[in-house]
Design a protein around this motif. Structure first.
Motif, short mmCIF file in Angstrom:
data_model
loop_
_atom_site.label_atom_id
_atom_site.label_comp_id
_atom_site.label_asym_id
_atom_site.label_seq_id
_atom_site.Cartn_x
_atom_site.Cartn_y
_atom_site.Cartn_z
N HIS A 107 0.85 -1.20 0.00
CA HIS A 107 0.00 0.00 0.00
C HIS A 107 0.88 1.25 0.00
CE1 HIS A 107 -3.55 -2.44 0.76
NE2 HIS A 107 -2.91 -3.02 1.78
N THR A 108 0.28 2.38 -0.32
CA THR A 108 0.98 3.66 -0.30
C THR A 108 0.31 4.60 0.69
OG1 THR A 108 1.57 3.40 -2.63
CG2 THR A 108 1.77 5.62 -1.69
N HIS A 109 1.08 5.16 1.61
CA HIS A 109 0.56 6.10 2.61
C HIS A 109 0.42 7.49 1.99
CE1 HIS A 109 0.69 8.57 6.37
NE2 HIS A 109 -0.01 7.54 6.83
N SER A 110 -0.47 8.28 2.55
CA SER A 110 -0.73 9.62 2.02
C SER A 110 0.47 10.56 2.14
CB SER A 110 -1.94 10.24 2.74
OG SER A 110 -1.69 10.30 4.14
N SER A 111 1.46 10.19 2.99
CA SER A 111 2.65 11.03 3.17
C SER A 111 3.60 10.93 1.99
CB SER A 111 3.39 10.64 4.45
OG SER A 111 3.82 9.29 4.37
N VAL A 112 3.36 9.97 1.10
CA VAL A 112 4.21 9.78 -0.08
C VAL A 112 3.44 10.18 -1.33
CG1 VAL A 112 5.45 8.08 -1.46
CG2 VAL A 112 5.45 7.88 1.02
N LEU A 141 3.31 -4.37 3.33
CA LEU A 141 4.34 -3.34 3.21
C LEU A 141 3.66 -2.02 2.83
CD1 LEU A 141 7.30 -2.39 3.02
CD2 LEU A 141 7.32 -3.21 0.67
N ILE A 142 3.89 -0.99 3.63
CA ILE A 142 3.31 0.33 3.36
C ILE A 142 4.43 1.31 3.05
CG2 ILE A 142 1.91 2.22 4.29
CD1 ILE A 142 0.64 0.15 6.20
#
Length: 273
Positions: A107-112, A141-142
Motif C-alpha cells: 500500500h501507499t501512505h498519504s505522506s508519499v 508493506l506500506i
C-alpha cells in the motif's frame, strides 16, 4: 649442629623453587588460553557444529514461535520509505513465501506523493486468492515517509521494531533455525556492519568491510558457517544498494553470484534495474 646460615639458604632456595613452579604453571595456563594462529580455526569449528537446516524445509511452527492467536491471522506490517527501499526485507519475504502460505499486500501512505511502479509490484501478483484464514502469515508493506523502516506485529505486548537490520533478524527467525552463542554473535556483528558501515558508512569504512568480507569468504561459502543466514541477505543488499558490488574483491564477487543464483535474490535484482 646445623649452621643457621645454611638453614636460611635452604629456606630461600625452597621459596625460589616454589615461586618458579607457580610462574611455570601460570605460563602454561596462558599458553593454553592464547593460541593466536588457531583462534579463527577454533571459532570455525564451533560454527560448523551448529545444526543448519535448509530454509525451504518444512517443519518450523509459527504458532510455537509467535504464539497461537485463535481466530486471527498473524500480521506483519512494515512501513518503509520508497526513496531507500529495504531490499533485505524483500529478499526475506520471498524466502518466507517458499516456506509458508503468506498473504502479501503493498500500500501507499498519504505522506508519499508517488511510488515507482516496480516498488508497488515488489511482491508480484498473487494469482491464487484464498480466504484469509487459509494463510499462515499476513505480510503488508506500506510505502510511507519514515526515517527508517518500522515493523509492527499482531502480538499485543510486542513493541514496534525499528531499523532494517532488526526487522530482518526478526523475520529470519521465523525459519526456526537455532544457532549457538558464537554463531549468533557473528551473525549479529555482520548485520550491524552491513547496515552501519557498508550502507551508511564512508568509502574508507566500506573498503575495510570489503577486505574483512573477502577474508571471511575465503574460508567458507557464506559469511557465517556453511548455510545462508540473515547476515548474507543484509550484506548483499547493502552492497547492491550502494553500488559497490562491481568493485568488490574476488571472494566477495563469487559469494554475490551464489546469492544471485537463489530466486529471492534474483527477483530483487529486477527492482534495481
Amino acid at each position: 649442629e646445623v649452621d643457621p646460615s645454611l638453614q636460611a639458604l635452604e629456606s630461600r632456595q625452597e621459596e625460589i623453587l616454589k615461586r618458579l613452579y607457580e610462574l611455570k604453571s601460570a605460563v602454561d595456563g596462558l599458553s593454553k588460553m592464547i593460541q593466536t594462529p588457531d583462534a579463527d580455526f577454533d571459532v570455525t569449528n564451533i560454527i560448523q557444529t551448529d545444526e543448519f537446516s535448509p530454509l525451504t524445509k518444512n517443519g518450523a511452527d509459527l504458532d510455537l514461535m509467535l504464539g497461537k492467536d485463535y481466530g486471527a491471522l498473524k500480521d506483519v506490517v512494515i512501513n518503509a520509505n520508497p526513496s531507500l527501499p529495504p531490499l533485505s526485507l524483500l529478499v526475506i519475504h520471498s524466502l518466507l513465501c517458499e516456506r509458508y502460505k503468506i498473504l502479501s499486500a503493498v500500500h501507499t501512505h498519504s505522506s508519499v506523493k508517488s511510488v515507482p511502479e516496480n516498488l508497488l509490484k515488489c511482491f508480484g501478483e498473487q494469482t491464487k486468492k484464498q480466504p484469509r484464514h487459509e494463510y499462515q502469515l499476513g505480510f503488508t508493506l506500506i510505502w510511507k515517509d519514515v526515517p527508517k523502516p518500522q515493523m509492527k506485529f499482531s502480538i499485543q505486548t510486542m513493541c514496534p521494531i525499528e531499523g532494517e537490520g532488526n526487522i530482518a533478524r526478526f523475520l529470519f527467525s521465523l525459519f526456526g533455525q537455532k544457532y549457538n552463542a558464537v554463531t549468533s554473535t557473528l551473525i549479529d556483528s555482520w548485520v550491524d556492519t552491513a547496515i552501519f558501515q557498508l550502507k551508511e558508512g564512508s568509502s574508507k569504512e566500506r573498503g575495510a568491510v570489503l577486505r574483512s568480507m573477502n577474508a571471511a569468504l575465503g574460508k567458507s561459502s557464506w559469511l557465517v558457517g556453511n548455510e545462508l543466514t540473515v547476515a548474507d541477505v543484509v550484506a548483499w543488499c547493502a552492497l547492491r544498494q550502494t553500488g559497490t558490488a562491481n568493485t568488490a574483491p574476488a571472494n566477495v564477487q563469487k559469494w554475490m553470484k551464489s546469492c544471485e543464483n537463489l530466486a529471492p535474490f534474483s527477483s530483487v535484482m529486477k527492482l534495481l534495474k
